[in-house]
Scaffold this motif. Sequence first.
Motif, PDB file in Angstrom:
ATOM      1  N   PHE A 113       1.020  -1.121  -0.240  1.00  0.00           N
ATOM      2  CA  PHE A 113       0.027  -0.283  -0.359  1.00  0.00           C
ATOM      3  C   PHE A 113       1.280   1.750  -0.276  1.00  0.00           C
ATOM      4  CE2 PHE A 113      -4.651  -1.204   2.151  1.00  0.00           C
ATOM      5  CZ  PHE A 113      -4.105  -2.163   0.858  1.00  0.00           C
ATOM      6  N   ALA A 114       1.572   1.243   0.652  1.00  0.00           N
ATOM      7  CA  ALA A 114       2.707   2.038   0.795  1.00  0.00           C
ATOM      8  C   ALA A 114       3.237   2.690  -0.139  1.00  0.00           C
ATOM      9  CB  ALA A 114       3.599   1.710   1.802  1.00  0.00           C
ATOM     10  N   PHE A 115       3.611   1.770  -1.219  1.00  0.00           N
ATOM     11  CA  PHE A 115       3.828   2.413  -2.371  1.00  0.00           C
ATOM     12  C   PHE A 115       2.887   2.329  -3.913  1.00  0.00           C
ATOM     13  CE2 PHE A 115       6.273  -1.177  -0.620  1.00  0.00           C
ATOM     14  CZ  PHE A 115       7.761   0.218  -0.663  1.00  0.00           C
ATOM     15  N   VAL A 116       1.628   2.750  -3.322  1.00  0.00           N
ATOM     16  CA  VAL A 116       0.292   3.366  -4.095  1.00  0.00           C
ATOM     17  C   VAL A 116       0.506   5.194  -4.005  1.00  0.00           C
ATOM     18  CG1 VAL A 116      -2.195   3.696  -4.156  1.00  0.00           C
ATOM     19  CG2 VAL A 116      -0.746   1.314  -3.557  1.00  0.00           C
ATOM     20  N   GLY A 117       1.195   4.989  -5.342  1.00  0.00           N
ATOM     21  CA  GLY A 117       0.926   6.757  -6.260  1.00  0.00           C
ATOM     22  C   GLY A 117       2.539   7.329  -5.696  1.00  0.00           C
ATOM     23  N   GLY A 118       3.144   6.172  -5.482  1.00  0.00           N
ATOM     24  CA  GLY A 118       4.742   6.801  -4.605  1.00  0.00           C
ATOM     25  C   GLY A 118       5.911   6.173  -5.665  1.00  0.00           C
ATOM     26  N   ALA A 119       6.070   5.358  -5.045  1.00  0.00           N
ATOM     27  CA  ALA A 119       8.190   4.880  -4.974  1.00  0.00           C
ATOM     28  C   ALA A 119       7.473   3.474  -5.606  1.00  0.00           C
ATOM     29  CB  ALA A 119       9.377   4.898  -4.196  1.00  0.00           C
ATOM     30  N   PRO A 120       9.171   2.773  -7.002  1.00  0.00           N
ATOM     31  CA  PRO A 120       8.652   1.377  -6.973  1.00  0.00           C
ATOM     32  C   PRO A 120       8.422   0.304  -6.140  1.00  0.00           C
ATOM     33  CG  PRO A 120      10.558   2.809  -8.080  1.00  0.00           C
ATOM     34  CD  PRO A 120       9.975   3.807  -7.258  1.00  0.00           C
ATOM     35  N   VAL A 121       7.873  -0.647  -6.606  1.00  0.00           N
ATOM     36  CA  VAL A 121       7.624  -1.667  -5.056  1.00  0.00           C
ATOM     37  C   VAL A 121       9.109  -1.844  -4.977  1.00  0.00           C
ATOM     38  CG1 VAL A 121       6.631  -3.734  -4.454  1.00  0.00           C
ATOM     39  CG2 VAL A 121       5.794  -1.850  -5.741  1.00  0.00           C
ATOM     40  N   PRO A 122       9.783  -2.635  -4.541  1.00  0.00           N
ATOM     41  CA  PRO A 122      10.911  -3.087  -3.964  1.00  0.00           C
ATOM     42  C   PRO A 122      10.878  -4.248  -4.072  1.00  0.00           C
ATOM     43  CG  PRO A 122      10.743  -1.705  -1.799  1.00  0.00           C
ATOM     44  CD  PRO A 122       9.397  -1.907  -2.672  1.00  0.00           C
ATOM     45  N   GLY A 123      12.298  -5.613  -4.889  1.00  0.00           N
ATOM     46  CA  GLY A 123      11.704  -6.035  -5.263  1.00  0.00           C
ATOM     47  C   GLY A 123      10.753  -8.000  -4.328  1.00  0.00           C
ATOM     48  N   ASP A 124      11.657  -7.430  -3.403  1.00  0.00           N
ATOM     49  CA  ASP A 124      11.923  -8.374  -1.970  1.00  0.00           C
ATOM     50  C   ASP A 124      10.327  -8.080  -1.011  1.00  0.00           C
ATOM     51  OD1 ASP A 124      12.250  -5.719  -0.967  1.00  0.00           O
ATOM     52  OD2 ASP A 124      12.925  -6.975   1.523  1.00  0.00           O
TER      53      ASP A 124
END
Length: 211
Positions: A113-124
């Motif tokens: 959720f923290a990556f919605v509208g923000g930074a790319p999702v980390p692979g892990d």
Amino acid sequence: MAATDLTLYATPVSVYCCKVRVGLALKGLDWTELPPPGGYGSAEYREIVPQGTVPALVQEGFVLAESDAILEYLDEIGAGAPLLPGTPRARARARALSRFVDTRLEPAARALFAFVGGAPVPGDRRDALLRHLDTLSALAGPGPYLGGDGPALPDCGLFAVAEVLAMLGRVLRLPLPDLTGPGRAHPVAGPHLRTYAGVLTDWAKGKGAAA
Ligand SMILES: N[C@@H](CCC(=O)N[C@@H](CS)C(=O)NCC(=O)O)C(=O)O
């Protein structure tokens, strides 16, 4: 059971509230839904529900939080159609699947959720979610429902999480499996899930995502 007998404290965006809504609907029960007074976690709400979490059920003065506990309690008092199967082993398996959805799959989805509208999702983070989805495939039977021939306790949570995954896959452009089919196709669960999908889309837009 009349609508006044069951009060559900819930918020529109909560996945666990969607799960209980689907469970109540599958049971064929009526309920009154209220937002937690002062918001979840507030002192005002904790006076009613000590955990401060949603969903919470109030039935004739009996207050119960935790989505599985709510649905299992209603099964045990014979309220509506059962969501747990008839034999101890089948019931145990349904409970284990439901706990897997709640304690493994949903938290791994929520971590994105923290990556919605923000930074790319980390692979892990992405890989952790995919690992739990693989486990789910290994645990699920051949049919469309985790519960067997019809939707049961573990499907209530999975139907709700499937909507979260659909939103995340879309807005984060992640190739996640589409698990929304059985829930949306179900005549009773479908309307609740479509409403929830709309709520999630609005939430993502509010975070600045192209939803
Ligand atoms: N295990 C609980 C989880 C419920 C939950 O985490 N609810 C969130 C909203 S989705 C909440 O109330 N969070 C507020 C808090 O934890 O204080 C259940 O199955 O009902």
